[in-house]
Design a protein around this motif. Sequence first.
Motif, PDB file in Angstrom:
ATOM      1  N   GLY A  39       0.802  -1.209   0.000  1.00 28.94           N
ATOM      2  CA  GLY A  39       0.000   0.000   0.000  1.00 28.94           C
ATOM      3  C   GLY A  39       0.838   1.264   0.000  1.00 28.94           C
ATOM      4  O   GLY A  39       2.073   1.220  -0.049  1.00 28.94           O
ATOM      5  N   SER A  40       0.151   2.395   0.065  1.00 31.93           N
ATOM      6  CA  SER A  40       0.806   3.700  -0.001  1.00 31.93           C
ATOM      7  C   SER A  40       0.295   4.624   1.095  1.00 31.93           C
ATOM      8  O   SER A  40      -0.836   4.484   1.565  1.00 31.93           O
ATOM      9  CB  SER A  40       0.539   4.366  -1.362  1.00 31.93           C
ATOM     10  OG  SER A  40       1.050   3.598  -2.427  1.00 31.93           O
ATOM     11  N   ARG A  96       0.988   9.007   2.281  1.00 30.73           N
ATOM     12  CA  ARG A  96       1.709  10.258   2.080  1.00 30.73           C
ATOM     13  C   ARG A  96       1.803  10.988   3.415  1.00 30.73           C
ATOM     14  O   ARG A  96       0.779  11.334   4.009  1.00 30.73           O
ATOM     15  CB  ARG A  96       1.032  11.160   1.046  1.00 30.73           C
ATOM     16  CG  ARG A  96       1.901  12.384   0.703  1.00 30.73           C
ATOM     17  CD  ARG A  96       1.288  13.268  -0.355  1.00 30.73           C
ATOM     18  NE  ARG A  96       0.228  14.114   0.166  1.00 30.73           N
ATOM     19  CZ  ARG A  96      -0.189  15.226  -0.423  1.00 30.73           C
ATOM     20  NH1 ARG A  96       0.362  15.612  -1.573  1.00 30.73           N
ATOM     21  NH2 ARG A  96      -1.164  15.938   0.101  1.00 30.73           N
ATOM     22  N   ARG A  98      10.873   3.662  -4.145  1.00 31.14           N
ATOM     23  CA  ARG A  98       9.563   3.493  -3.506  1.00 31.14           C
ATOM     24  C   ARG A  98       9.062   4.771  -2.844  1.00 31.14           C
ATOM     25  O   ARG A  98       7.854   5.016  -2.804  1.00 31.14           O
ATOM     26  CB  ARG A  98       9.630   2.390  -2.459  1.00 31.14           C
ATOM     27  CG  ARG A  98      10.027   1.025  -2.999  1.00 31.14           C
ATOM     28  CD  ARG A  98       9.869  -0.067  -1.944  1.00 31.14           C
ATOM     29  NE  ARG A  98      10.730   0.151  -0.786  1.00 31.14           N
ATOM     30  CZ  ARG A  98      10.271   0.277   0.466  1.00 31.14           C
ATOM     31  NH1 ARG A  98       8.974   0.207   0.715  1.00 31.14           N
ATOM     32  NH2 ARG A  98      11.123   0.459   1.469  1.00 31.14           N
ATOM     33  N   PHE A  99       9.961   5.552  -2.318  1.00 29.00           N
ATOM     34  CA  PHE A  99       9.601   6.783  -1.614  1.00 29.00           C
ATOM     35  C   PHE A  99       9.991   7.989  -2.460  1.00 29.00           C
ATOM     36  O   PHE A  99      10.985   7.942  -3.206  1.00 29.00           O
ATOM     37  CB  PHE A  99      10.330   6.880  -0.275  1.00 29.00           C
ATOM     38  CG  PHE A  99       9.853   5.924   0.781  1.00 29.00           C
ATOM     39  CD1 PHE A  99       9.052   4.826   0.483  1.00 29.00           C
ATOM     40  CD2 PHE A  99      10.219   6.126   2.108  1.00 29.00           C
ATOM     41  CE1 PHE A  99       8.624   3.942   1.456  1.00 29.00           C
ATOM     42  CE2 PHE A  99       9.795   5.260   3.102  1.00 29.00           C
ATOM     43  CZ  PHE A  99       9.012   4.168   2.768  1.00 29.00           C
ATOM     44  N   GLN A 132       5.965  10.759  -0.040  1.00 25.23           N
ATOM     45  CA  GLN A 132       5.090   9.774  -0.657  1.00 25.23           C
ATOM     46  C   GLN A 132       5.749   8.411  -0.546  1.00 25.23           C
ATOM     47  O   GLN A 132       6.873   8.220  -1.019  1.00 25.23           O
ATOM     48  CB  GLN A 132       4.853  10.123  -2.129  1.00 25.23           C
ATOM     49  CG  GLN A 132       3.972   9.131  -2.861  1.00 25.23           C
ATOM     50  CD  GLN A 132       2.547   9.124  -2.364  1.00 25.23           C
ATOM     51  OE1 GLN A 132       1.972  10.187  -2.125  1.00 25.23           O
ATOM     52  NE2 GLN A 132       1.973   7.946  -2.198  1.00 25.23           N
ATOM     53  N   MET A 133       5.056   7.495   0.075  1.00 24.85           N
ATOM     54  CA  MET A 133       5.605   6.166   0.310  1.00 24.85           C
ATOM     55  C   MET A 133       4.744   5.143  -0.421  1.00 24.85           C
ATOM     56  O   MET A 133       3.556   5.007  -0.118  1.00 24.85           O
ATOM     57  CB  MET A 133       5.636   5.860   1.812  1.00 24.85           C
ATOM     58  CG  MET A 133       6.360   6.927   2.629  1.00 24.85           C
ATOM     59  SD  MET A 133       6.546   6.482   4.361  1.00 24.85           S
ATOM     60  CE  MET A 133       4.838   6.423   4.866  1.00 24.85           C
ATOM     61  N   ASN A 134       5.335   4.472  -1.375  1.00 24.12           N
ATOM     62  CA  ASN A 134       4.634   3.467  -2.168  1.00 24.12           C
ATOM     63  C   ASN A 134       5.237   2.088  -1.933  1.00 24.12           C
ATOM     64  O   ASN A 134       6.362   1.960  -1.448  1.00 24.12           O
ATOM     65  CB  ASN A 134       4.726   3.821  -3.652  1.00 24.12           C
ATOM     66  CG  ASN A 134       4.090   5.150  -3.978  1.00 24.12           C
ATOM     67  OD1 ASN A 134       3.071   5.534  -3.402  1.00 24.12           O
ATOM     68  ND2 ASN A 134       4.687   5.867  -4.914  1.00 24.12           N
ATOM     69  N   ASN A 135       4.476   1.080  -2.294  1.00 28.68           N
ATOM     70  CA  ASN A 135       4.934  -0.306  -2.151  1.00 28.68           C
ATOM     71  C   ASN A 135       5.508  -0.535  -0.755  1.00 28.68           C
ATOM     72  O   ASN A 135       6.617  -1.064  -0.602  1.00 28.68           O
ATOM     73  CB  ASN A 135       5.965  -0.638  -3.228  1.00 28.68           C
ATOM     74  CG  ASN A 135       6.291  -2.116  -3.290  1.00 28.68           C
ATOM     75  OD1 ASN A 135       5.504  -2.961  -2.848  1.00 28.68           O
ATOM     76  ND2 ASN A 135       7.455  -2.443  -3.827  1.00 28.68           N
ATOM     77  N   LEU A 136       4.744  -0.172   0.232  1.00 29.37           N
ATOM     78  CA  LEU A 136       5.224  -0.273   1.610  1.00 29.37           C
ATOM     79  C   LEU A 136       5.421  -1.722   2.020  1.00 29.37           C
ATOM     80  O   LEU A 136       4.674  -2.623   1.610  1.00 29.37           O
ATOM     81  CB  LEU A 136       4.255   0.427   2.551  1.00 29.37           C
ATOM     82  CG  LEU A 136       4.374   1.956   2.536  1.00 29.37           C
ATOM     83  CD1 LEU A 136       3.122   2.606   3.099  1.00 29.37           C
ATOM     84  CD2 LEU A 136       5.601   2.389   3.323  1.00 29.37           C
ATOM     85  N   ASP A 165       9.085  -1.216   6.797  1.00 26.96           N
ATOM     86  CA  ASP A 165       8.940   0.237   6.819  1.00 26.96           C
ATOM     87  C   ASP A 165       8.205   0.711   8.075  1.00 26.96           C
ATOM     88  O   ASP A 165       8.092   1.916   8.306  1.00 26.96           O
ATOM     89  CB  ASP A 165       8.179   0.726   5.585  1.00 26.96           C
ATOM     90  CG  ASP A 165       8.931   0.479   4.290  1.00 26.96           C
ATOM     91  OD1 ASP A 165       8.286   0.056   3.309  1.00 26.96           O
ATOM     92  OD2 ASP A 165      10.156   0.723   4.265  1.00 26.96           O
TER      93      ASP A 165
END
Length: 128
Positions: A15-16, A18, A66-67, A81-85, A89
């Motif tokens: 998930g993501s 912000r 990813r970030f 923005q943090m993606n593919n957590l 993390d």
Amino acid sequence: VQLQASGGGLVQPGGSLRLSCAASGFSLESYPIVWFRQPPGKEREGVACIETSDGRTFYADSVKGRFAVSRDDAKNTVYLQMNNLKPEDTARYYCATDEYPFPCVVVVNSAGAGLDYWGKGTQVTVSS
């Protein structure tokens, strides 16, 4: 001078989220901003950093790709923005800066000792 990080929460792997770092009492546009995190039971580590004038960004190897860190000087806010957590993390995330200029490329690979201004942090938990 205050920094306030927000936007954390519970998210599933992949998930993501912000995160936001809002400043009060000073203008963020004149300061590089660093994001740190401290996982449970571990030491604090640098995550991402954004310079001032040219907006260059720097990342820890663990989050590259990813970030993404960005800044909106009009809103006096820096975002992460943090993606593919991933579960690793999971940590409390902080934004920080200092009264004096500092090199992002160095500070992002540090624990941030000596920085003057810190937000209270926001918790990010990645779990299914």
